[in-house]
Design an enzyme around this catalytic site. Sequence first.
Site, PDB file in Angstrom:
ATOM      1  N   ALA A   1      -4.642   7.573  -4.412  1.00  0.00           N
ATOM      2  CA  ALA A   1      -3.209   7.076  -4.710  1.00  0.00           C
ATOM      3  C   ALA A   1      -3.197   5.557  -4.993  1.00  0.00           C
ATOM      4  O   ALA A   1      -3.066   4.765  -4.076  1.00  0.00           O
ATOM      5  CB  ALA A   1      -2.559   7.441  -3.466  1.00  0.00           C
TER       6      ALA A   1
ATOM      7  N   THR B   1       1.011  -1.067  -0.031  1.00  0.00           N
ATOM      8  CA  THR B   1      -0.076  -0.052  -0.105  1.00  0.00           C
ATOM      9  C   THR B   1       0.999   1.296  -0.127  1.00  0.00           C
ATOM     10  O   THR B   1       2.045   1.002  -0.354  1.00  0.00           O
ATOM     11  CB  THR B   1      -1.135  -0.157   1.321  1.00  0.00           C
ATOM     12  OG1 THR B   1      -1.981   1.094   1.076  1.00  0.00           O
ATOM     13  CG2 THR B   1      -0.244   0.062   2.375  1.00  0.00           C
ATOM     14  N   ASN B   2       0.357   2.512   0.297  1.00  0.00           N
ATOM     15  CA  ASN B   2       1.093   3.522   0.256  1.00  0.00           C
ATOM     16  C   ASN B   2       0.423   4.674   1.306  1.00  0.00           C
ATOM     17  O   ASN B   2      -0.468   4.183   2.187  1.00  0.00           O
ATOM     18  CB  ASN B   2       1.096   4.374  -0.992  1.00  0.00           C
ATOM     19  CG  ASN B   2      -0.299   4.702  -1.537  1.00  0.00           C
ATOM     20  OD1 ASN B   2      -1.023   5.412  -0.757  1.00  0.00           O
ATOM     21  ND2 ASN B   2      -0.832   3.995  -2.458  1.00  0.00           N
ATOM     22  N   HIS B   3       1.171   5.778   1.824  1.00  0.00           N
ATOM     23  CA  HIS B   3       0.955   6.505   2.726  1.00  0.00           C
ATOM     24  C   HIS B   3      -0.276   7.387   2.779  1.00  0.00           C
ATOM     25  O   HIS B   3      -0.642   8.351   3.312  1.00  0.00           O
ATOM     26  CB  HIS B   3       2.102   7.613   3.033  1.00  0.00           C
ATOM     27  CG  HIS B   3       3.084   6.781   3.970  1.00  0.00           C
ATOM     28  ND1 HIS B   3       2.934   6.396   5.140  1.00  0.00           N
ATOM     29  CD2 HIS B   3       4.218   6.631   3.549  1.00  0.00           C
ATOM     30  CE1 HIS B   3       4.013   5.677   5.612  1.00  0.00           C
ATOM     31  NE2 HIS B   3       4.954   5.878   4.505  1.00  0.00           N
TER      32      HIS B   3
END
Length: 222
Positions: free
Chosen positions: A101, A33-35
Amino acid sequence: AAVVTGGGRLAGRRVVITAGPTREPIDPVRYITNHSSGKMGYALAEAARAAGATVTLISGPVSLAAPAGVQVVPVETAEEMLLATSEEVDKGADLFVATAAVADYRPASRAGQKMKKSHESLSLELVRNPDTLATIAAREDAPFTVGFAAETTDVEHYATDKMKRKKLGMIVANDVSAPGIGFNSDDNAVTVFWPGGRQAIGPASKREIATSLIGLIAERMA
Ligand code: CTP
Ligand code: CA
């Protein structure tokens, strides 16, 4: 030009927004995943609602409450995000804003059982995910489509290139190399590009940016 907001600028309009990260499973307990916090997308959903729109938010996993009066469709993966967004646009939409995102790649396969640490190193094969923004913008019945571009270098060049390539009505460029703004922050500063124009917004809270953006979008749609 003055940006007029609220006051029913989007009254009667159907708006679809993607927000948050996606989560791409590796095995039953792990994922990529991402932030992304989802804050920008949720703020935009609130601002669109305040401007009189009917709003559906296709949201990856975030820890934010559903904005009042906004329908939230929870998704996890990029593939689920494309499917849920397409189904929503099938019902008819005037505006699509992609703030999510989305993970560009996902593991080529998902292990059925938890992977054991049997080797000294491990390679994971990744495959490209579908692009929700480009897919919606390419539809014959495409709504007015707005993309986001988080860049660390050559912001204007990459953002306007994405706008042309994905055939967008507008792109919101975010310089994520600047400290204290962007991805996981409460504040943001953006430059909005459309064919033949541009406008800088902020630095300001994501809430204020969202209100200005909705005003600008309503102007371009009109
Ligand atoms: N986007 C999307 N689906 C994807 C990838 C991106 O809908 N699979 C959308 C994002 O929500 C954003 C825009 O496309 O509105 C631009 O995302 P970005 O990551 O900046 O662009 P990419 O086309 O993925 O290019 P790159 O990451 O290589 O810069
Ligand atoms: Ca990307």
